[in-house]
Design a protein around this motif. Sequence first.
Motif: not given
Length: 405
Positions: A271-296
């Motif tokens: 799920r998206v848990v954070r979104k930058d308030a401003a764009a940088q270099s033509g992109t907006v950064s978002i954070d995605i938190a995982f709901s399951s274990a990470l793969p090897p």
Amino acid sequence: MFALARSGSSDPILDSSTLYVDVVQRGEFVVEVRGSGTLVPEHIRQITAQASARVERVAVSNGQRISSGDVLLELANPDLAIQSMQAEQQARQAQIDLLNLRVNVQTAHLTQESVIAITRTQHYTATQESLAADSLLRKLLIASQDANNKRALAQELATRMQIEEKRLALMNQYVDSQLIVQAAQVDQLRSIAARQSEKLRSLQVRTPEAGVVQDLSLQLGQWVPEGTVLAKIVEPGSLKAVIKIPETQASAVRIGMNASVDTRNGVLAGRVVRKDAAAQSGTVSIDIAFSSALPPGAVPDLSVDGVVQIERLSSVLFVKRPSSGQAAGLVRLYKLASDGKSAIPVTVRLGRSSVGGNAGRFLRFHRRAVGISLDEERQARTLMGCHLNLSANIIGWTPTTRHTE
């Protein structure tokens, strides 16, 4: 670029190999946006230099797992050791001065009390002699001058006793202020000495928590200024994806939306848990938190692709994404006739676009824009042709030569 040829007809003729053909479909259309990014630890602890020093020993290496309290580096700064000793000496001297001040204050207080006691006795004696002189004067046994002298001495001692008592009160008041000031100075110098001692101890750099060492690139003999980041401690099992979404698509992204991340070794839901308030270099950064274990193989700084699900539209017409045209804009596509050799122009208004599994745009047909009948419009909704790969861009073509509707 299309290769056009002229015949006797005014209609343009095109080579079928230069066309992209797809079938308009009706069904569920998922609006998604895509971006690329990296896996980033959710918790990063930076270890910084508390004082300027020289690297004497590197005890660990990048990627090594360490426990809380383990030694990372050993630094050296002879000047810092001298400054620490000087600070401790100043603190001790201030403590001695405070003790001396208390002794002097108590001595002065006792001395003043002694003066008041002597003055009080003298005043009492002078008062008694003045009364006796007044009695003898009434009997004419002493001269009036002697009686006046006795009376004046008694008054002088009374005034002196009042002055000495005021002096004692003033002394008590200012003594407290002096002790408070000196005690504050002692505390200040103790704090400075403690800070210098802490800096001296910090030359043996220890990790405050367990984790994996990253970004430790110091060399023996290297001089590091105060505040320099020496290393980072991360917990590799707790990662999030930082995805950069094109700024033209980021406006639709909201916190809490479902997302998926392709780690090249499996696709993880999140799920998206954070979104930058401003764009940088033509992109907006978002954070995605995982709901399951990470793969090897999921490690920090691993390159990943992320897809955010914006909306699900049911029972809509959609087609592979045209190479031109914006959302809510009009574009001209062509419907293949039943013989597969001719096409009917159809103007459509593009709706939302997607980059997901049905990568394309959904369509809104405009009958009046092309001047066709309702029956022709229905036919245009079922373009004849073959499905394309998801990488295809265009359906139909728009002639660059004049066309008569």
